[in-house]
Motif scaffolding. Structure first.
Motif, PDB file in Angstrom:
ATOM      1  N   LEU A 156       0.994  -1.094   0.105  1.00 19.55           N
ATOM      2  CA  LEU A 156      -0.044  -0.024   0.111  1.00 19.55           C
ATOM      3  C   LEU A 156       0.900   1.159   0.088  1.00 19.55           C
ATOM      4  CD1 LEU A 156      -2.493  -1.030   2.774  1.00 19.55           C
ATOM      5  CD2 LEU A 156      -2.984  -0.533   0.524  1.00 19.55           C
ATOM      6  N   ASP A 157       0.251   2.328  -0.496  1.00 22.77           N
ATOM      7  CA  ASP A 157       1.036   3.360  -0.386  1.00 22.77           C
ATOM      8  C   ASP A 157       0.410   4.216   1.026  1.00 22.77           C
ATOM      9  OD1 ASP A 157       2.470   5.725  -0.709  1.00 22.77           O
ATOM     10  OD2 ASP A 157       1.134   6.453  -2.610  1.00 22.77           O
ATOM     11  N   VAL A 158       1.568   3.862   1.944  1.00 19.77           N
ATOM     12  CA  VAL A 158       0.837   4.121   3.335  1.00 19.77           C
ATOM     13  C   VAL A 158       1.351   5.634   3.877  1.00 19.77           C
ATOM     14  CG1 VAL A 158       1.071   3.452   5.861  1.00 19.77           C
ATOM     15  CG2 VAL A 158       1.230   1.678   3.877  1.00 19.77           C
ATOM     16  N   TYR A 159       0.466   6.454   4.374  1.00 21.64           N
ATOM     17  CA  TYR A 159       0.545   7.594   5.136  1.00 21.64           C
ATOM     18  C   TYR A 159       0.144   7.494   6.477  1.00 21.64           C
ATOM     19  CZ  TYR A 159       0.804   9.911   0.667  1.00 21.64           C
ATOM     20  OH  TYR A 159       1.393  10.629  -0.533  1.00 21.64           O
ATOM     21  N   VAL A 160       1.153   7.576   7.234  1.00 18.35           N
ATOM     22  CA  VAL A 160       0.998   7.465   8.843  1.00 18.35           C
ATOM     23  C   VAL A 160       0.977   9.013   9.362  1.00 18.35           C
ATOM     24  CG1 VAL A 160       1.996   7.073  10.804  1.00 18.35           C
ATOM     25  CG2 VAL A 160       2.187   5.111   8.765  1.00 18.35           C
ATOM     26  N   VAL A 161      -0.458   9.175   9.712  1.00 13.14           N
ATOM     27  CA  VAL A 161      -0.913  10.424  10.310  1.00 13.14           C
ATOM     28  C   VAL A 161      -0.751  10.185  11.854  1.00 13.14           C
ATOM     29  CG1 VAL A 161      -2.174  12.378  10.728  1.00 13.14           C
ATOM     30  CG2 VAL A 161      -1.886  11.367   8.443  1.00 13.14           C
ATOM     31  N   HIS A 162       0.339  10.947  12.507  1.00 16.44           N
ATOM     32  CA  HIS A 162       0.516  10.727  13.901  1.00 16.44           C
ATOM     33  C   HIS A 162       0.000  11.862  14.617  1.00 16.44           C
ATOM     34  CE1 HIS A 162       3.515   9.847  17.383  1.00 16.44           C
ATOM     35  NE2 HIS A 162       2.462   9.566  17.655  1.00 16.44           N
ATOM     36  N   VAL A 163      -1.103  11.565  15.287  1.00 14.99           N
ATOM     37  CA  VAL A 163      -2.015  12.792  15.961  1.00 14.99           C
ATOM     38  C   VAL A 163      -1.685  12.756  17.318  1.00 14.99           C
ATOM     39  CG1 VAL A 163      -4.229  13.745  16.369  1.00 14.99           C
ATOM     40  CG2 VAL A 163      -3.888  12.385  14.358  1.00 14.99           C
ATOM     41  N   LEU A 164      -1.166  13.836  18.027  1.00 19.28           N
ATOM     42  CA  LEU A 164      -0.918  13.972  19.513  1.00 19.28           C
ATOM     43  C   LEU A 164      -1.721  15.167  19.731  1.00 19.28           C
ATOM     44  CD1 LEU A 164       2.702  13.206  19.699  1.00 19.28           C
ATOM     45  CD2 LEU A 164       1.074  11.753  20.521  1.00 19.28           C
ATOM     46  N   ALA A 165      -2.147  15.200  21.165  1.00 17.98           N
ATOM     47  CA  ALA A 165      -2.923  16.278  21.677  1.00 17.98           C
ATOM     48  C   ALA A 165      -1.813  17.113  22.383  1.00 17.98           C
ATOM     49  CB  ALA A 165      -3.824  15.822  22.718  1.00 17.98           C
ATOM     50  N   ALA A 166      -2.138  18.509  22.254  1.00 16.80           N
ATOM     51  CA  ALA A 166      -1.206  19.462  22.780  1.00 16.80           C
ATOM     52  C   ALA A 166      -0.884  19.069  24.383  1.00 16.80           C
ATOM     53  CB  ALA A 166      -1.916  20.743  22.948  1.00 16.80           C
ATOM     54  N   GLU A 167      -2.003  18.446  25.073  1.00 26.47           N
ATOM     55  CA  GLU A 167      -1.923  18.080  26.348  1.00 26.47           C
ATOM     56  C   GLU A 167      -0.648  17.031  26.401  1.00 26.47           C
ATOM     57  OE1 GLU A 167      -4.485  18.527  25.022  1.00 26.47           O
ATOM     58  OE2 GLU A 167      -6.196  19.162  26.132  1.00 26.47           O
ATOM     59  N   GLU A 168      -0.374  16.348  25.560  1.00 24.65           N
ATOM     60  CA  GLU A 168       0.554  15.366  25.403  1.00 24.65           C
ATOM     61  C   GLU A 168       1.743  15.790  24.951  1.00 24.65           C
ATOM     62  OE1 GLU A 168      -1.587  10.981  24.158  1.00 24.65           O
ATOM     63  OE2 GLU A 168      -1.612  13.097  22.681  1.00 24.65           O
ATOM     64  N   LEU A 169       2.015  16.738  24.122  1.00 23.60           N
ATOM     65  CA  LEU A 169       3.146  17.162  23.793  1.00 23.60           C
ATOM     66  C   LEU A 169       3.670  18.153  24.806  1.00 23.60           C
ATOM     67  CD1 LEU A 169       2.127  18.374  20.243  1.00 23.60           C
ATOM     68  CD2 LEU A 169       3.879  16.549  20.809  1.00 23.60           C
ATOM     69  N   ASP A 170       2.982  18.883  25.682  1.00 26.57           N
ATOM     70  CA  ASP A 170       3.314  19.824  26.581  1.00 26.57           C
ATOM     71  C   ASP A 170       2.411  19.986  27.904  1.00 26.57           C
ATOM     72  OD1 ASP A 170       5.161  21.571  27.937  1.00 26.57           O
ATOM     73  OD2 ASP A 170       4.587  23.485  26.644  1.00 26.57           O
ATOM     74  N   PRO A 171       2.533  18.671  28.591  1.00 25.79           N
ATOM     75  CA  PRO A 171       1.519  18.615  29.622  1.00 25.79           C
ATOM     76  C   PRO A 171       1.259  19.581  30.804  1.00 25.79           C
ATOM     77  CG  PRO A 171       3.113  17.049  29.726  1.00 25.79           C
ATOM     78  CD  PRO A 171       3.568  17.492  28.753  1.00 25.79           C
ATOM     79  N   GLU A 172       0.437  19.986  31.189  1.00 32.61           N
ATOM     80  CA  GLU A 172       0.288  20.940  32.225  1.00 32.61           C
ATOM     81  C   GLU A 172       0.191  20.387  33.571  1.00 32.61           C
ATOM     82  OE1 GLU A 172      -2.265  23.972  30.733  1.00 32.61           O
ATOM     83  OE2 GLU A 172      -0.975  24.903  29.643  1.00 32.61           O
TER      84      GLU A 172
END
Lengths: 298, 678
Positions: free
Chosen positions: A208-224
């Motif tokens: 397959l022509d694979v596209y991996v879209v990696h979705v992260l929430a802002a809370e995960e990138l920079d948790p408060e």
């Protein structure tokens, strides 16, 4: 999830108008099932000339080039490019962990699947939207033609969060269900304790022509987070005790960065397209600008 | 005896429990920190990344936890600081238990100086408070204030609050300075009488060494005849280095020699500053301005000023006030007072058969000014009138020449050639000729006398009768002083009697021979010393006072007033208008002691507006007016240098530690709330 009902609609009219003019692109030319709007590697019936070849007995005489026969006294067969449809798959991770963020990662994934699916529908491609937890009985519908947009949106709206299937399991099931070639967009947070690598290898095997879209929430990138905390995993109720401190947060950010970098490297090495995004980035911007540059849409 | 080990051990065990409690504090805090680890649950999408983050961090291991927890460290630091502060750390090293401090506060006139804000006394008080603050537990301190006299403000005590309260109550005076009394009071315990007469006497007090802090400007004469012994003096000079002060150091009135009956006023101004100044000196007579003179006083020098008082009637009571119109460091010496009084001659009764020499001596010009003399025959002694007058104290002085009164009068007496009929007086047999060996010239009666050329034919040695308690004969009357001594015994003795003084001369001036003729017994009356002696008798025993001479005493000194009328009490009004009744005391005098305030004092004998006499109280003391703090003071045989870099005995650090603790607490609070992780 009731939340998704209150959230913004998956596709706004303005976005729809912009998406209408786009089409899905693949670097590979796949064989479609039925005649579509895409050139195929196969020769066939179309108005677009492709090549000549010598006549062999049994060829359809309708494709002989009589003008050439008159000049050269040899029989040549005139070949035309065949136009076919494209298979487009959107595979959404609907695990509980995707139900986080503002907007939720799942909502974001649905928006993205809807946008890309709509492009495919407009170009008469074969579009199939599925979730990792879909079984053979409850698989997503196969859609074709823009009149199917509403079916697709309805299915997406109805997709609940909480399908806690291991990534590798979900991908494996998907591959078993869909043997065809085409474009696959996997939209997930890749947060599987067993790792995402084996899951992506399954997709590779499918050509397959694979596209991996990696979705992260802002809370995960920079948790408060502050204080002494007991972090509870929403999927398996795993517990991690932390005392938030600046070094710990630094360390966490480094971990996230290396996680993203690891996924990117894994995908790039294997010819998959990797795209990291966070839920704060608008879907239209992602599709109209970013994916366009990456060559998924045109 | 050495109590140290006992005290040490008792102290150690008594403190053991406290130390245990202290030692338990920090583990308790750490323990509380573990108990405190109740974590707040938070749901996260996935612990995947978190576990990867912390898996090699081991945040939950004990030491990791402690290392991470800044708040815990701050709290422990805070507690340590507080504990440290409670231990009262201080510098200046080791110290013995129970130190003794004596604070000598100078309250003399110069301490009113304002060169240190607000005044030198306040500056000294601040220093003294530092000394008290520096006391450790077990230390005792004593506060003495001194001017020309010393006063124990607070005896030895450990109670610092009491010491501070007493310190605050010390007020300034206008007096001169004399450290002697203060030092003797301070030395009382430090240097007890170390010799014991009796070998069995074991109750000789142990000397208690003490540190003496002398808070003064050093403006006092050297203290002679004093040994510091166990006292460790520390002289802490108070005052700025170059104070500005011009003061009146003398102000007197004198008769004008050229024009009798008129008076002149003399003043002397001294400049103790570093700059030459020009001042206006104003003379006020009875409160009204009379004369102003502008005088330039060079730095460090004295300048005389005189005022002509010719237009002032010498027969009036006049109050003079001299004002220096200048705002300098010491206001007290910018005003001086003088009082002009009416002459008040003494009342003298001379009882003599015939003594022309004595009459002549009492008739000199000087003597007439001093005394109104009445001469009577001895026969008068028997009359009722004489006896009434003598008992009522009408006379200041009665001279009995070769005669004896039936009872002793209420007056000073001089007996010539006879001995009073008292148990305390006796005489030996007549002998002669005696040779005068010694006279007591210090005594006012004998001042300026030279008796080496006096020849005496016959005299009786004077003695003090028989002591009724042990039956032994006394050498002289109780309290008596031998004024003229000779080879045969004392020839003149003066002795007190119920507040009066009796002087007895052991030889006659003129005797009577067997034929009844008057013969000379001595050639004294031909010598120059005789009229001087008579003048001494009249002025000292008679208490006569010439006109115009202003009477001035220094603040704090007592003054013996004499009344012009025979009254039992007089009223003295001080410059502020406070009236005090003074009862008659010995020698017909009224002793007034409340002369603390400079100014004119008025004496009233009878109820009425007109005072009978005036006297002035002035601070005429160049030591006080000279405000420059002395670099050293002389105490006995030691010279005490000013403590140049003065520090209290003990500098406490606990305040700073507590402040630091508060700072740490604030940082902790800030971190707790703001989550600033350093």
């Amino acid at each position: 999830m009731s939340q998704s009902a209150t959230q913004t609609p998956l596709l706004s009219p303005q976005l729809l108008a912009q998406l209408e003019r786009m089409e899905l692109v693949t670097r590979k030319v796949f064989r479609g099932r039925i005649k579509g709007e895409r050139r195929s590697r196969r020769k066939g019936q179309s108005v677009e000339f492709a090549d000549f070849r010598s006549y062999v007995p049994g060829d359809d005489l309708r494709f002989l080039d009589w003008n050439l026969y008159a000049r050269l006294d040899k029989l040549f067969l005139k070949l035309f490019l065949e136009e076919e449809d494209l298979h487009f798959y959107a595979l959404i991770d609907a695990s509980t962990s995707m139900d986080f963020g503002e907007p939720t990662k799942l909502h974001y994934a649905k928006q993205m699947a809807a946008a890309l699916g709509f492009i495919g529908l407009c170009r008469a491609d074969r579009v199939r939207v599925e979730s990792l937890g879909s079984s053979r009985q409850h698989a997503g519908p196969v859609l074709r033609g823009r009149q199917s947009l509403w079916r697709m949106l309805a299915w997406l709206d109805a997709l609940p969060p909480g399908e806690n299937v291991p990534l590798v399991e979900g991908v494996k099931n998907f591959c078993l269900r869909n043997s065809g070639k085409g474009i696959l967009v996997l939209i997930s947070d890749l947060m599987d304790k067993q790792g995402y690598e084996s899951a992506l290898r399954y997709l590779l095997a499918q050509q397959l022509d694979v596209y991996v879209v990696h979705v992260l929430a802002a809370e995960e990138l920079d948790p408060e987070l502050i204080g002494d905390l007991k972090l509870v995993d929403c999927e398996d109720s795993d517990v991690a005790e932390i005392t938030v401190s600046r070094p710990l947060m630094e360390r966490y950010r480094r971990t996230v960065a290396s996680f993203i970098e690891g996924a990117r490297e894994f995908c790039t090495r294997r010819g998959m397209n990797y795209l990291m995004t966070n839920t704060q980035r608008p879907v239209d911007e992602l599709v109209l600008n970013y994916l366009r540059r990456r060559g998924l849409v045109r | 005896m050495n109590f140290l080990p006992v005290e040490f051990f008792s102290g150690f065990w008594a403190n053991a429990a406290a130390w245990a409690a202290v030692a338990a504090v920090i583990p308790a805090i750490i323990l509380l920190y573990f108990l405190k680890l109740k974590r707040h649950p938070v749901e996260v999408p996935s612990t995947y990344l978190w576990t990867r983050t912390i898996e090699d961090l081991h945040v939950n291991s004990i030491w990791q936890r402690l290392r991470q927890n800044l708040l815990l460290f701050l709290q422990i630091l805070l507690v340590l600081l507080v504990l440290w502060a409670l231990l009262r750390p201080g510098w200046r090293g080791s110290r013995s238990l129970g130190q003794r401090y004596i604070v000598l506060m100078d309250v003399s006139a110069s301490m009113n100086a304002t060169d240190e804000s607000p005044s030198r006394l306040e500056a000294a008080r601040a220093r003294a408070e530092e000394v008290i603050d520096g006391m450790g537990s077990g230390d005792v301190a004593m506060i003495l204030s001194f001017s020309d006299t010393a006063r124990v403000e607070q005896s030895f005590t450990e109670n610092r609050t009491m010491l501070r309260n007493r310190l605050r109550q010390i007020g300034p005076t206008s007096r001169a300075t004399d450290m002697t009394e203060a030092l003797r009071a301070a030395a009382g315990l430090a240097n007890p009488g170390s010799t014991s007469q009796d070998e069995q006497d074991v109750q000789v007090a142990e000397p208690l060494p003490a540190t003496v802090f002398i808070l003064s400007d050093g403006g006092f004469p050297p203290v002679s005849d004093f040994a510091l012994g166990n006292l460790t003096p520390q002289y802490i000079p108070v005052g700025s280095a170059a104070p500005d002060n011009v003061g009146i150091v003398a102000f007197t009135t004198r008769r004008n020699i050229e024009r009798p009956g008129q008076a002149q006023a003399f003043a002397r101004l001294a400049n103790y500053g570093v700059d030459s100044v020009t001042v206006d000196v104003e003379l006020l007579v009875n409160g009204e301005s009379r004369d102003v003179q502008r005088v330039e006083v060079p730095a460090g020098e004295q300048v005389s000023v005189d005022f002509d008082l010719s237009d002032i009637d010498a027969g009036e009571r006049t109050a003079l006030e001299l004002v220096l119109d200048r705002d300098d460091a010491l206001a007290l010496d910018n005003v001086a007072y003088a009082a002009l009084n009416l002459p008040r001659p003494a009342r003298v009764l001379l009882v003599t058969p015939s003594n022309n020499a004595l009459k002549a001596a009492l008739g000199t010009e000087e003597a007439i000014k001093l005394a109104n003399t009445t001469v009577v025959e001895p026969a008068l002694l028997q009359t009722q009138r004489y006896q009434a007058d003598a008992a009522a104290g009408v006379y200041d002085l009665i001279i009995y020449d070769r005669c004896l009164p039936p009872t002793m009068p209420q007056a000073n007496t001089l007996f010539i050639g006879v001995v009073p009929l008292l148990d305390t007086w006796s005489a030996g047999p007549p002998q002669g000729p005696p040779v005068i060996t010694d006279i007591d010239q210090v005594y006012p009666l004998m001042q300026l006398l030279d008796l080496r050329d006096v020849n005496i034919i016959e005299a009786v040695p004077l003695h003090g009768g028989v002591d009724p308690q042990n039956g032994q004969s006394r050498e002289r009357p109780p309290g008596g002083s031998v004024l003229i001594d000779s080879d045969i015994g004392p020839l003149m003795i003066v002795a007190p009697r119920e507040g009066f003084e009796d002087a007895v001369l052991g030889f006659e001036l003129f005797g009577t021979n067997a034929d009844g003729q008057t013969v000379r017994n001595t050639d004294w009356h031909l010598r120059r010393s005789f009229p001087v002696f008579v003048l001494n008798v009249v002025s000292y025993l008679g208490g006569g006072r010439a006109a115009v001479e202003g009477v001035s005493v220094r603040p704090g000194d007592s003054i013996a007033l004499r009344s012009t009328l025979p009254v039992e009490k007089v009223v003295v009004e001080d410059p502020e208008g406070n009236r005090v009744e003074v009862a008659r005391e010995a020698q017909n005098t009224f002793v007034y002691t409340r002369t603390d305030r400079p100014g004119i004092y008025r004496v009233y004998e009878v109820a009425g507006d007109e005072p009978s006499q005036l006297f002035a109280v002035n601070l005429f003391d160049s030591e006080e007016s000279n405000l420059v703090p002395r670099g050293e003071v002389q105490l006995g045989y030691s010279t005490i240098e000013a403590a140049s870099d003065w520090q209290p005995a003990r500098t406490e650090a606990w305040k700073w530690l507590l402040l630091l603790g508060v700072g740490v607490m604030m940082i902790e609070w800030y971190i707790y709330h703001r989550r600033v992780y350093l």
